[in-house]
Design a protein around this motif. Structure first.
Motif, PDB file in Angstrom:
ATOM      1  N   ARG A 131      12.211   1.890   6.281  1.00 58.04           N
ATOM      2  CA  ARG A 131      11.741   2.323   7.602  1.00 58.04           C
ATOM      3  C   ARG A 131      10.348   1.771   7.890  1.00 58.04           C
ATOM      4  N   GLU A 132       9.520   1.666   6.858  1.00 57.73           N
ATOM      5  CA  GLU A 132       8.138   1.223   7.043  1.00 57.73           C
ATOM      6  C   GLU A 132       7.945  -0.269   6.787  1.00 57.73           C
ATOM      7  N   GLY A 133       9.010  -0.954   6.379  1.00 53.14           N
ATOM      8  CA  GLY A 133       8.911  -2.396   6.142  1.00 53.14           C
ATOM      9  C   GLY A 133       8.420  -2.774   4.765  1.00 53.14           C
ATOM     10  N   ILE A 134       8.283  -1.791   3.858  1.00 51.05           N
ATOM     11  CA  ILE A 134       7.826  -2.051   2.489  1.00 51.05           C
ATOM     12  C   ILE A 134       9.018  -2.413   1.621  1.00 51.05           C
ATOM     13  N   ARG A 135       8.799  -3.284   0.659  1.00 48.35           N
ATOM     14  CA  ARG A 135       9.877  -3.691  -0.249  1.00 48.35           C
ATOM     15  C   ARG A 135      10.333  -2.476  -1.060  1.00 48.35           C
ATOM     16  N   PRO A 136      11.541  -1.970  -0.832  1.00 48.51           N
ATOM     17  CA  PRO A 136      11.960  -0.740  -1.518  1.00 48.51           C
ATOM     18  C   PRO A 136      12.203  -0.924  -3.002  1.00 48.51           C
ATOM     19  N   ASP A 137      12.706  -2.096  -3.402  1.00 50.60           N
ATOM     20  CA  ASP A 137      12.999  -2.286  -4.813  1.00 50.60           C
ATOM     21  C   ASP A 137      11.720  -2.336  -5.642  1.00 50.60           C
ATOM     22  N   ILE A 138      10.663  -2.944  -5.100  1.00 50.07           N
ATOM     23  CA  ILE A 138       9.406  -3.011  -5.858  1.00 50.07           C
ATOM     24  C   ILE A 138       8.690  -1.666  -5.828  1.00 50.07           C
ATOM     25  N   ALA A 139       8.750  -0.977  -4.694  1.00 51.52           N
ATOM     26  CA  ALA A 139       8.155   0.365  -4.646  1.00 51.52           C
ATOM     27  C   ALA A 139       8.813   1.278  -5.665  1.00 51.52           C
ATOM     28  N   LEU A 140      10.119   1.158  -5.809  1.00 50.57           N
ATOM     29  CA  LEU A 140      10.825   1.954  -6.819  1.00 50.57           C
ATOM     30  C   LEU A 140      10.384   1.551  -8.216  1.00 50.57           C
ATOM     31  N   CYS A 141      10.151   0.266  -8.433  1.00 53.21           N
ATOM     32  CA  CYS A 141       9.663  -0.173  -9.744  1.00 53.21           C
ATOM     33  C   CYS A 141       8.272   0.386 -10.036  1.00 53.21           C
ATOM     34  N   GLN A 142       7.455   0.560  -9.000  1.00 54.98           N
ATOM     35  CA  GLN A 142       6.165   1.207  -9.209  1.00 54.98           C
ATOM     36  C   GLN A 142       6.362   2.641  -9.681  1.00 54.98           C
ATOM     37  N   ALA A 143       7.329   3.337  -9.092  1.00 54.97           N
ATOM     38  CA  ALA A 143       7.632   4.701  -9.536  1.00 54.97           C
ATOM     39  C   ALA A 143       8.121   4.703 -10.979  1.00 54.97           C
ATOM     40  N   LEU A 144       8.902   3.700 -11.353  1.00 59.19           N
ATOM     41  CA  LEU A 144       9.398   3.624 -12.731  1.00 59.19           C
ATOM     42  C   LEU A 144       8.246   3.425 -13.705  1.00 59.19           C
ATOM     43  N   LYS A 145       7.278   2.615 -13.313  1.00 60.69           N
ATOM     44  CA  LYS A 145       6.106   2.421 -14.176  1.00 60.69           C
ATOM     45  C   LYS A 145       5.295   3.703 -14.283  1.00 60.69           C
ATOM     46  N   GLU A 146       5.083   4.371 -13.148  1.00 58.12           N
ATOM     47  CA  GLU A 146       4.247   5.576 -13.129  1.00 58.12           C
ATOM     48  C   GLU A 146       4.872   6.729 -13.907  1.00 58.12           C
ATOM     49  N   THR A 147       6.192   6.832 -13.891  1.00 62.39           N
ATOM     50  CA  THR A 147       6.872   7.976 -14.517  1.00 62.39           C
ATOM     51  C   THR A 147       7.539   7.629 -15.839  1.00 62.39           C
ATOM     52  N   GLY A 184       8.826  13.484  -1.744  1.00 62.62           N
ATOM     53  CA  GLY A 184       7.981  12.814  -2.727  1.00 62.62           C
ATOM     54  C   GLY A 184       8.004  11.304  -2.558  1.00 62.62           C
ATOM     55  N   VAL A 185       9.185  10.758  -2.291  1.00 65.56           N
ATOM     56  CA  VAL A 185       9.310   9.320  -2.038  1.00 65.56           C
ATOM     57  C   VAL A 185       8.556   8.958  -0.757  1.00 65.56           C
ATOM     58  N   ARG A 186       8.712   9.775   0.277  1.00 68.16           N
ATOM     59  CA  ARG A 186       8.026   9.498   1.546  1.00 68.16           C
ATOM     60  C   ARG A 186       6.515   9.460   1.346  1.00 68.16           C
ATOM     61  N   ALA A 187       5.980  10.396   0.568  1.00 67.92           N
ATOM     62  CA  ALA A 187       4.542  10.415   0.307  1.00 67.92           C
ATOM     63  C   ALA A 187       4.104   9.149  -0.426  1.00 67.92           C
ATOM     64  N   HIS A 188       4.904   8.705  -1.386  1.00 67.64           N
ATOM     65  CA  HIS A 188       4.600   7.472  -2.116  1.00 67.64           C
ATOM     66  C   HIS A 188       4.517   6.296  -1.149  1.00 67.64           C
ATOM     67  N   ILE A 189       5.503   6.157  -0.283  1.00 68.22           N
ATOM     68  CA  ILE A 189       5.530   5.040   0.654  1.00 68.22           C
ATOM     69  C   ILE A 189       4.356   5.131   1.637  1.00 68.22           C
ATOM     70  N   GLN A 190       4.039   6.330   2.087  1.00 67.02           N
ATOM     71  CA  GLN A 190       2.909   6.487   2.994  1.00 67.02           C
ATOM     72  C   GLN A 190       1.590   6.123   2.325  1.00 67.02           C
ATOM     73  N   HIS A 191       1.480   6.414   1.042  1.00 68.50           N
ATOM     74  CA  HIS A 191       0.247   6.058   0.340  1.00 68.50           C
ATOM     75  C   HIS A 191       0.127   4.531   0.222  1.00 68.50           C
ATOM     76  N   LEU A 192       1.245   3.872  -0.043  1.00 73.51           N
ATOM     77  CA  LEU A 192       1.226   2.407  -0.033  1.00 73.51           C
ATOM     78  C   LEU A 192       0.814   1.884   1.342  1.00 73.51           C
ATOM     79  N   LEU A 193       1.316   2.504   2.383  1.00 75.15           N
ATOM     80  CA  LEU A 193       0.954   2.093   3.744  1.00 75.15           C
ATOM     81  C   LEU A 193      -0.545   2.230   3.992  1.00 75.15           C
ATOM     82  N   ALA A 194      -1.148   3.273   3.445  1.00 70.46           N
ATOM     83  CA  ALA A 194      -2.585   3.459   3.637  1.00 70.46           C
ATOM     84  C   ALA A 194      -3.369   2.275   3.085  1.00 70.46           C
TER      85      ALA A 194
END
Length: 458
Positions: A131-147, A184-194
């Motif tokens: 929805r925000e135009g961010i690469r979803p697969d890489i954003a998910l990989c960031q979550a995998l690294k963080e968790t 939680g996912v929405r907050a992650h994506i919004q933080h990337l947007l910031a």
């Protein structure tokens, strides 16, 4: 949450963790039950009150027979990235499919600690990021690294639905919590947007730190448009934070063991027989199909072809891994790394060690995983000093590497440097207080300390 009975230390060690010497199993002291931690299945044990320093004299006879736990070597085969990490933008379309991402998560962690299904969490990332135009697969990989592939272990707990460490500052600070995984996912994506855009999100703000970035950090708000731009900003010191995320992404996109993947690999080799990329691709497919001999041959060919390019090894000088497939360095590094992994699996440890030697001489900054893997081979060869040096290099690249810190402690235990090992295990627990191997080693090590009453009799 259901609570399970705590096993006695001796019974737990005998049945789950270690083949211990009989002298230890028969007289294992009781460890003070400071905190209960869930580990494997329905088992819960008590973490000892470890502390930073070895608290007393050890039962040397007991400790000498312990087989200490180590996290296994990293064994995910890699393809070189299609572009230098510094060029990969936060905005863009997905390259990995949702099915690929779900399979990758399940392969790395069959029991993720999620409040939804794996398919759901993947879908949420593709919906929210898309929805925000961010690469979803890489954003998910960031979550995998963080968790840690949704294994957690740091300050954040699964119930928070906090997939990127929002609001965590260390020292037990839990950070933000969200009612549902999708929020939680929405907050992650919004933080990337910031970080990446001046435009506001398309949905109501749920990221509690979005406004802080916008109002207090005008130097970074909207200016971090590439994943490597997060280095030292999202994660501190985080020198390779973005690169680590992109390596997970590359692994997620790697081919599978299907006939279609094999056919695609054969086509790649036919179309470009003098390029290493096709052989790397076919080698990965062959390894996943269980044909290790074919995989080894393909990776050796890829090393030879990559090494023939003008931008790899010149005059024997080390070259840093820059992730650029066009330069030949990425193909050379990936081929050497994959070859070392396959040689280890064929039990040709001598050849595997040489493959890691060649890789790390040519590309010393390639991956903390390569340093860790070679350190494990050094341990097998009883070269504890060399192993510690390798684990130190892994920690230099990623200071939050609990397996490397734990392995460093095991090397020191083998050297009978018990004070140093005790301190390193404590550091490993500070990095990840839910790492099962660290916890297991701490429990047994603490049990080898002689009781105070026994020491007083002397």
């Amino acid at each position: 949450m259901k609570k399970y009975a705590i096993l006695s230390l001796a019974a737990f060690c005998a049945s789950v963790l270690f083949p211990l010497p009989s002298a230890f199993a028969a007289s294992a002291p009781t460890v003070s039950e400071i905190a209960e931690r869930p580990i494997a299945g329905n088992v819960t044990i008590a973490r000892p009150d470890f502390g930073a320093e070895l608290p007393g004299e050890l039962n040397k006879k007991a400790i000498e027979g312990v087989e200490w736990r180590l996290t296994p070597a990293y064994d995910e085969l890699l393809l070189p990235e299609d572009a230098a990490p510094e060029t990969v933008t936060i905005f863009g379309a997905a390259e990995a499919t949702q099915e690929q991402m779900a399979a990758y998560i399940t392969r790395r962690n069959p029991s993720p600690k999620l409040n939804c299904t794996v398919a759901d969490i993947v879908r949420y990332y593709y919906e929210e990021a898309g929805r925000e135009g961010i690469r979803p697969d890489i954003a998910l990989c960031q979550a995998l690294k963080e968790t840690g592939f949704f294994a957690y272990g740091g300050d954040v707990v699964p119930s928070q639905n906090n997939f990127c460490g929002l609001g965590t500052t260390g020292g037990g600070v839990r950070g933000a919590a969200f009612q549902t995984p999708q929020l939680g996912v929405r907050a992650h994506i919004q933080h990337l947007l910031a970080y990446a855009s001046k435009e506001r999100p398309h949905t109501a703000i749920v990221d509690p730190r979005y406004t802080l970035i916008v109002e207090n950090r005008p130097d970074i708000h909207g200016s971090v448009t590439r994943w490597t731009g997060l280095n030292g900003i999202w994660a501190v010191p985080g020198k390779t934070y973005g690169q680590d995320i992109l390596r997970l992404w590359a692994a997620a996109k790697a081919p599978d063991a299907s006939d279609a993947a094999l056919a695609a690999a054969e086509k790649k080799v036919r179309q470009a027989p003098d390029e290493p990329a096709g052989y790397l691709y076919r080698g990965i497919v062959s390894e996943k199909r269980g044909n290790l001999a074919q995989a080894q041959g393909d990776f050796e060919t890829a090393v030879r072809l990559a090494g023939a390019t003008q931008n790899t090894l010149q005059d024997g000088a080390p070259l840093d891994y820059d992730g650029s497939a066009s330069s030949g360095r990425a193909a050379d590094a990936a081929a050497r790394y994959d070859l070392a992994i396959v040689l280890t699996r064929t039990d040709d440890k001598k050849a595997a060690k040489k493959a890691y030697d060649d890789l790390l001489a040519a590309h010393p900054n390639f991956s903390a995983a390569a340093w860790y893997n070679r350190g494990l081979l050094q341990l097998e060869n009883k070269k504890q000093k060399d192993a510690i040096a390798d684990f130190d290099r892994a920690l230099a690249q990623n200071p939050q590497n609990a397996p490397a810190q734990n392995a460093r402690a095991v090397a020191e235990l083998q050297q009978k440097d018990y004070k140093a090992a005790w301190a390193d295990l404590e550091r490993a627990a500070q990095i990840n207080n839910a790492d099962f191997d660290v916890l297991a080693n701490q429990v047994v090590f603490a049990a080898c300390v002689k009781p105070a009453q026994e020491k007083s009799k002397k």
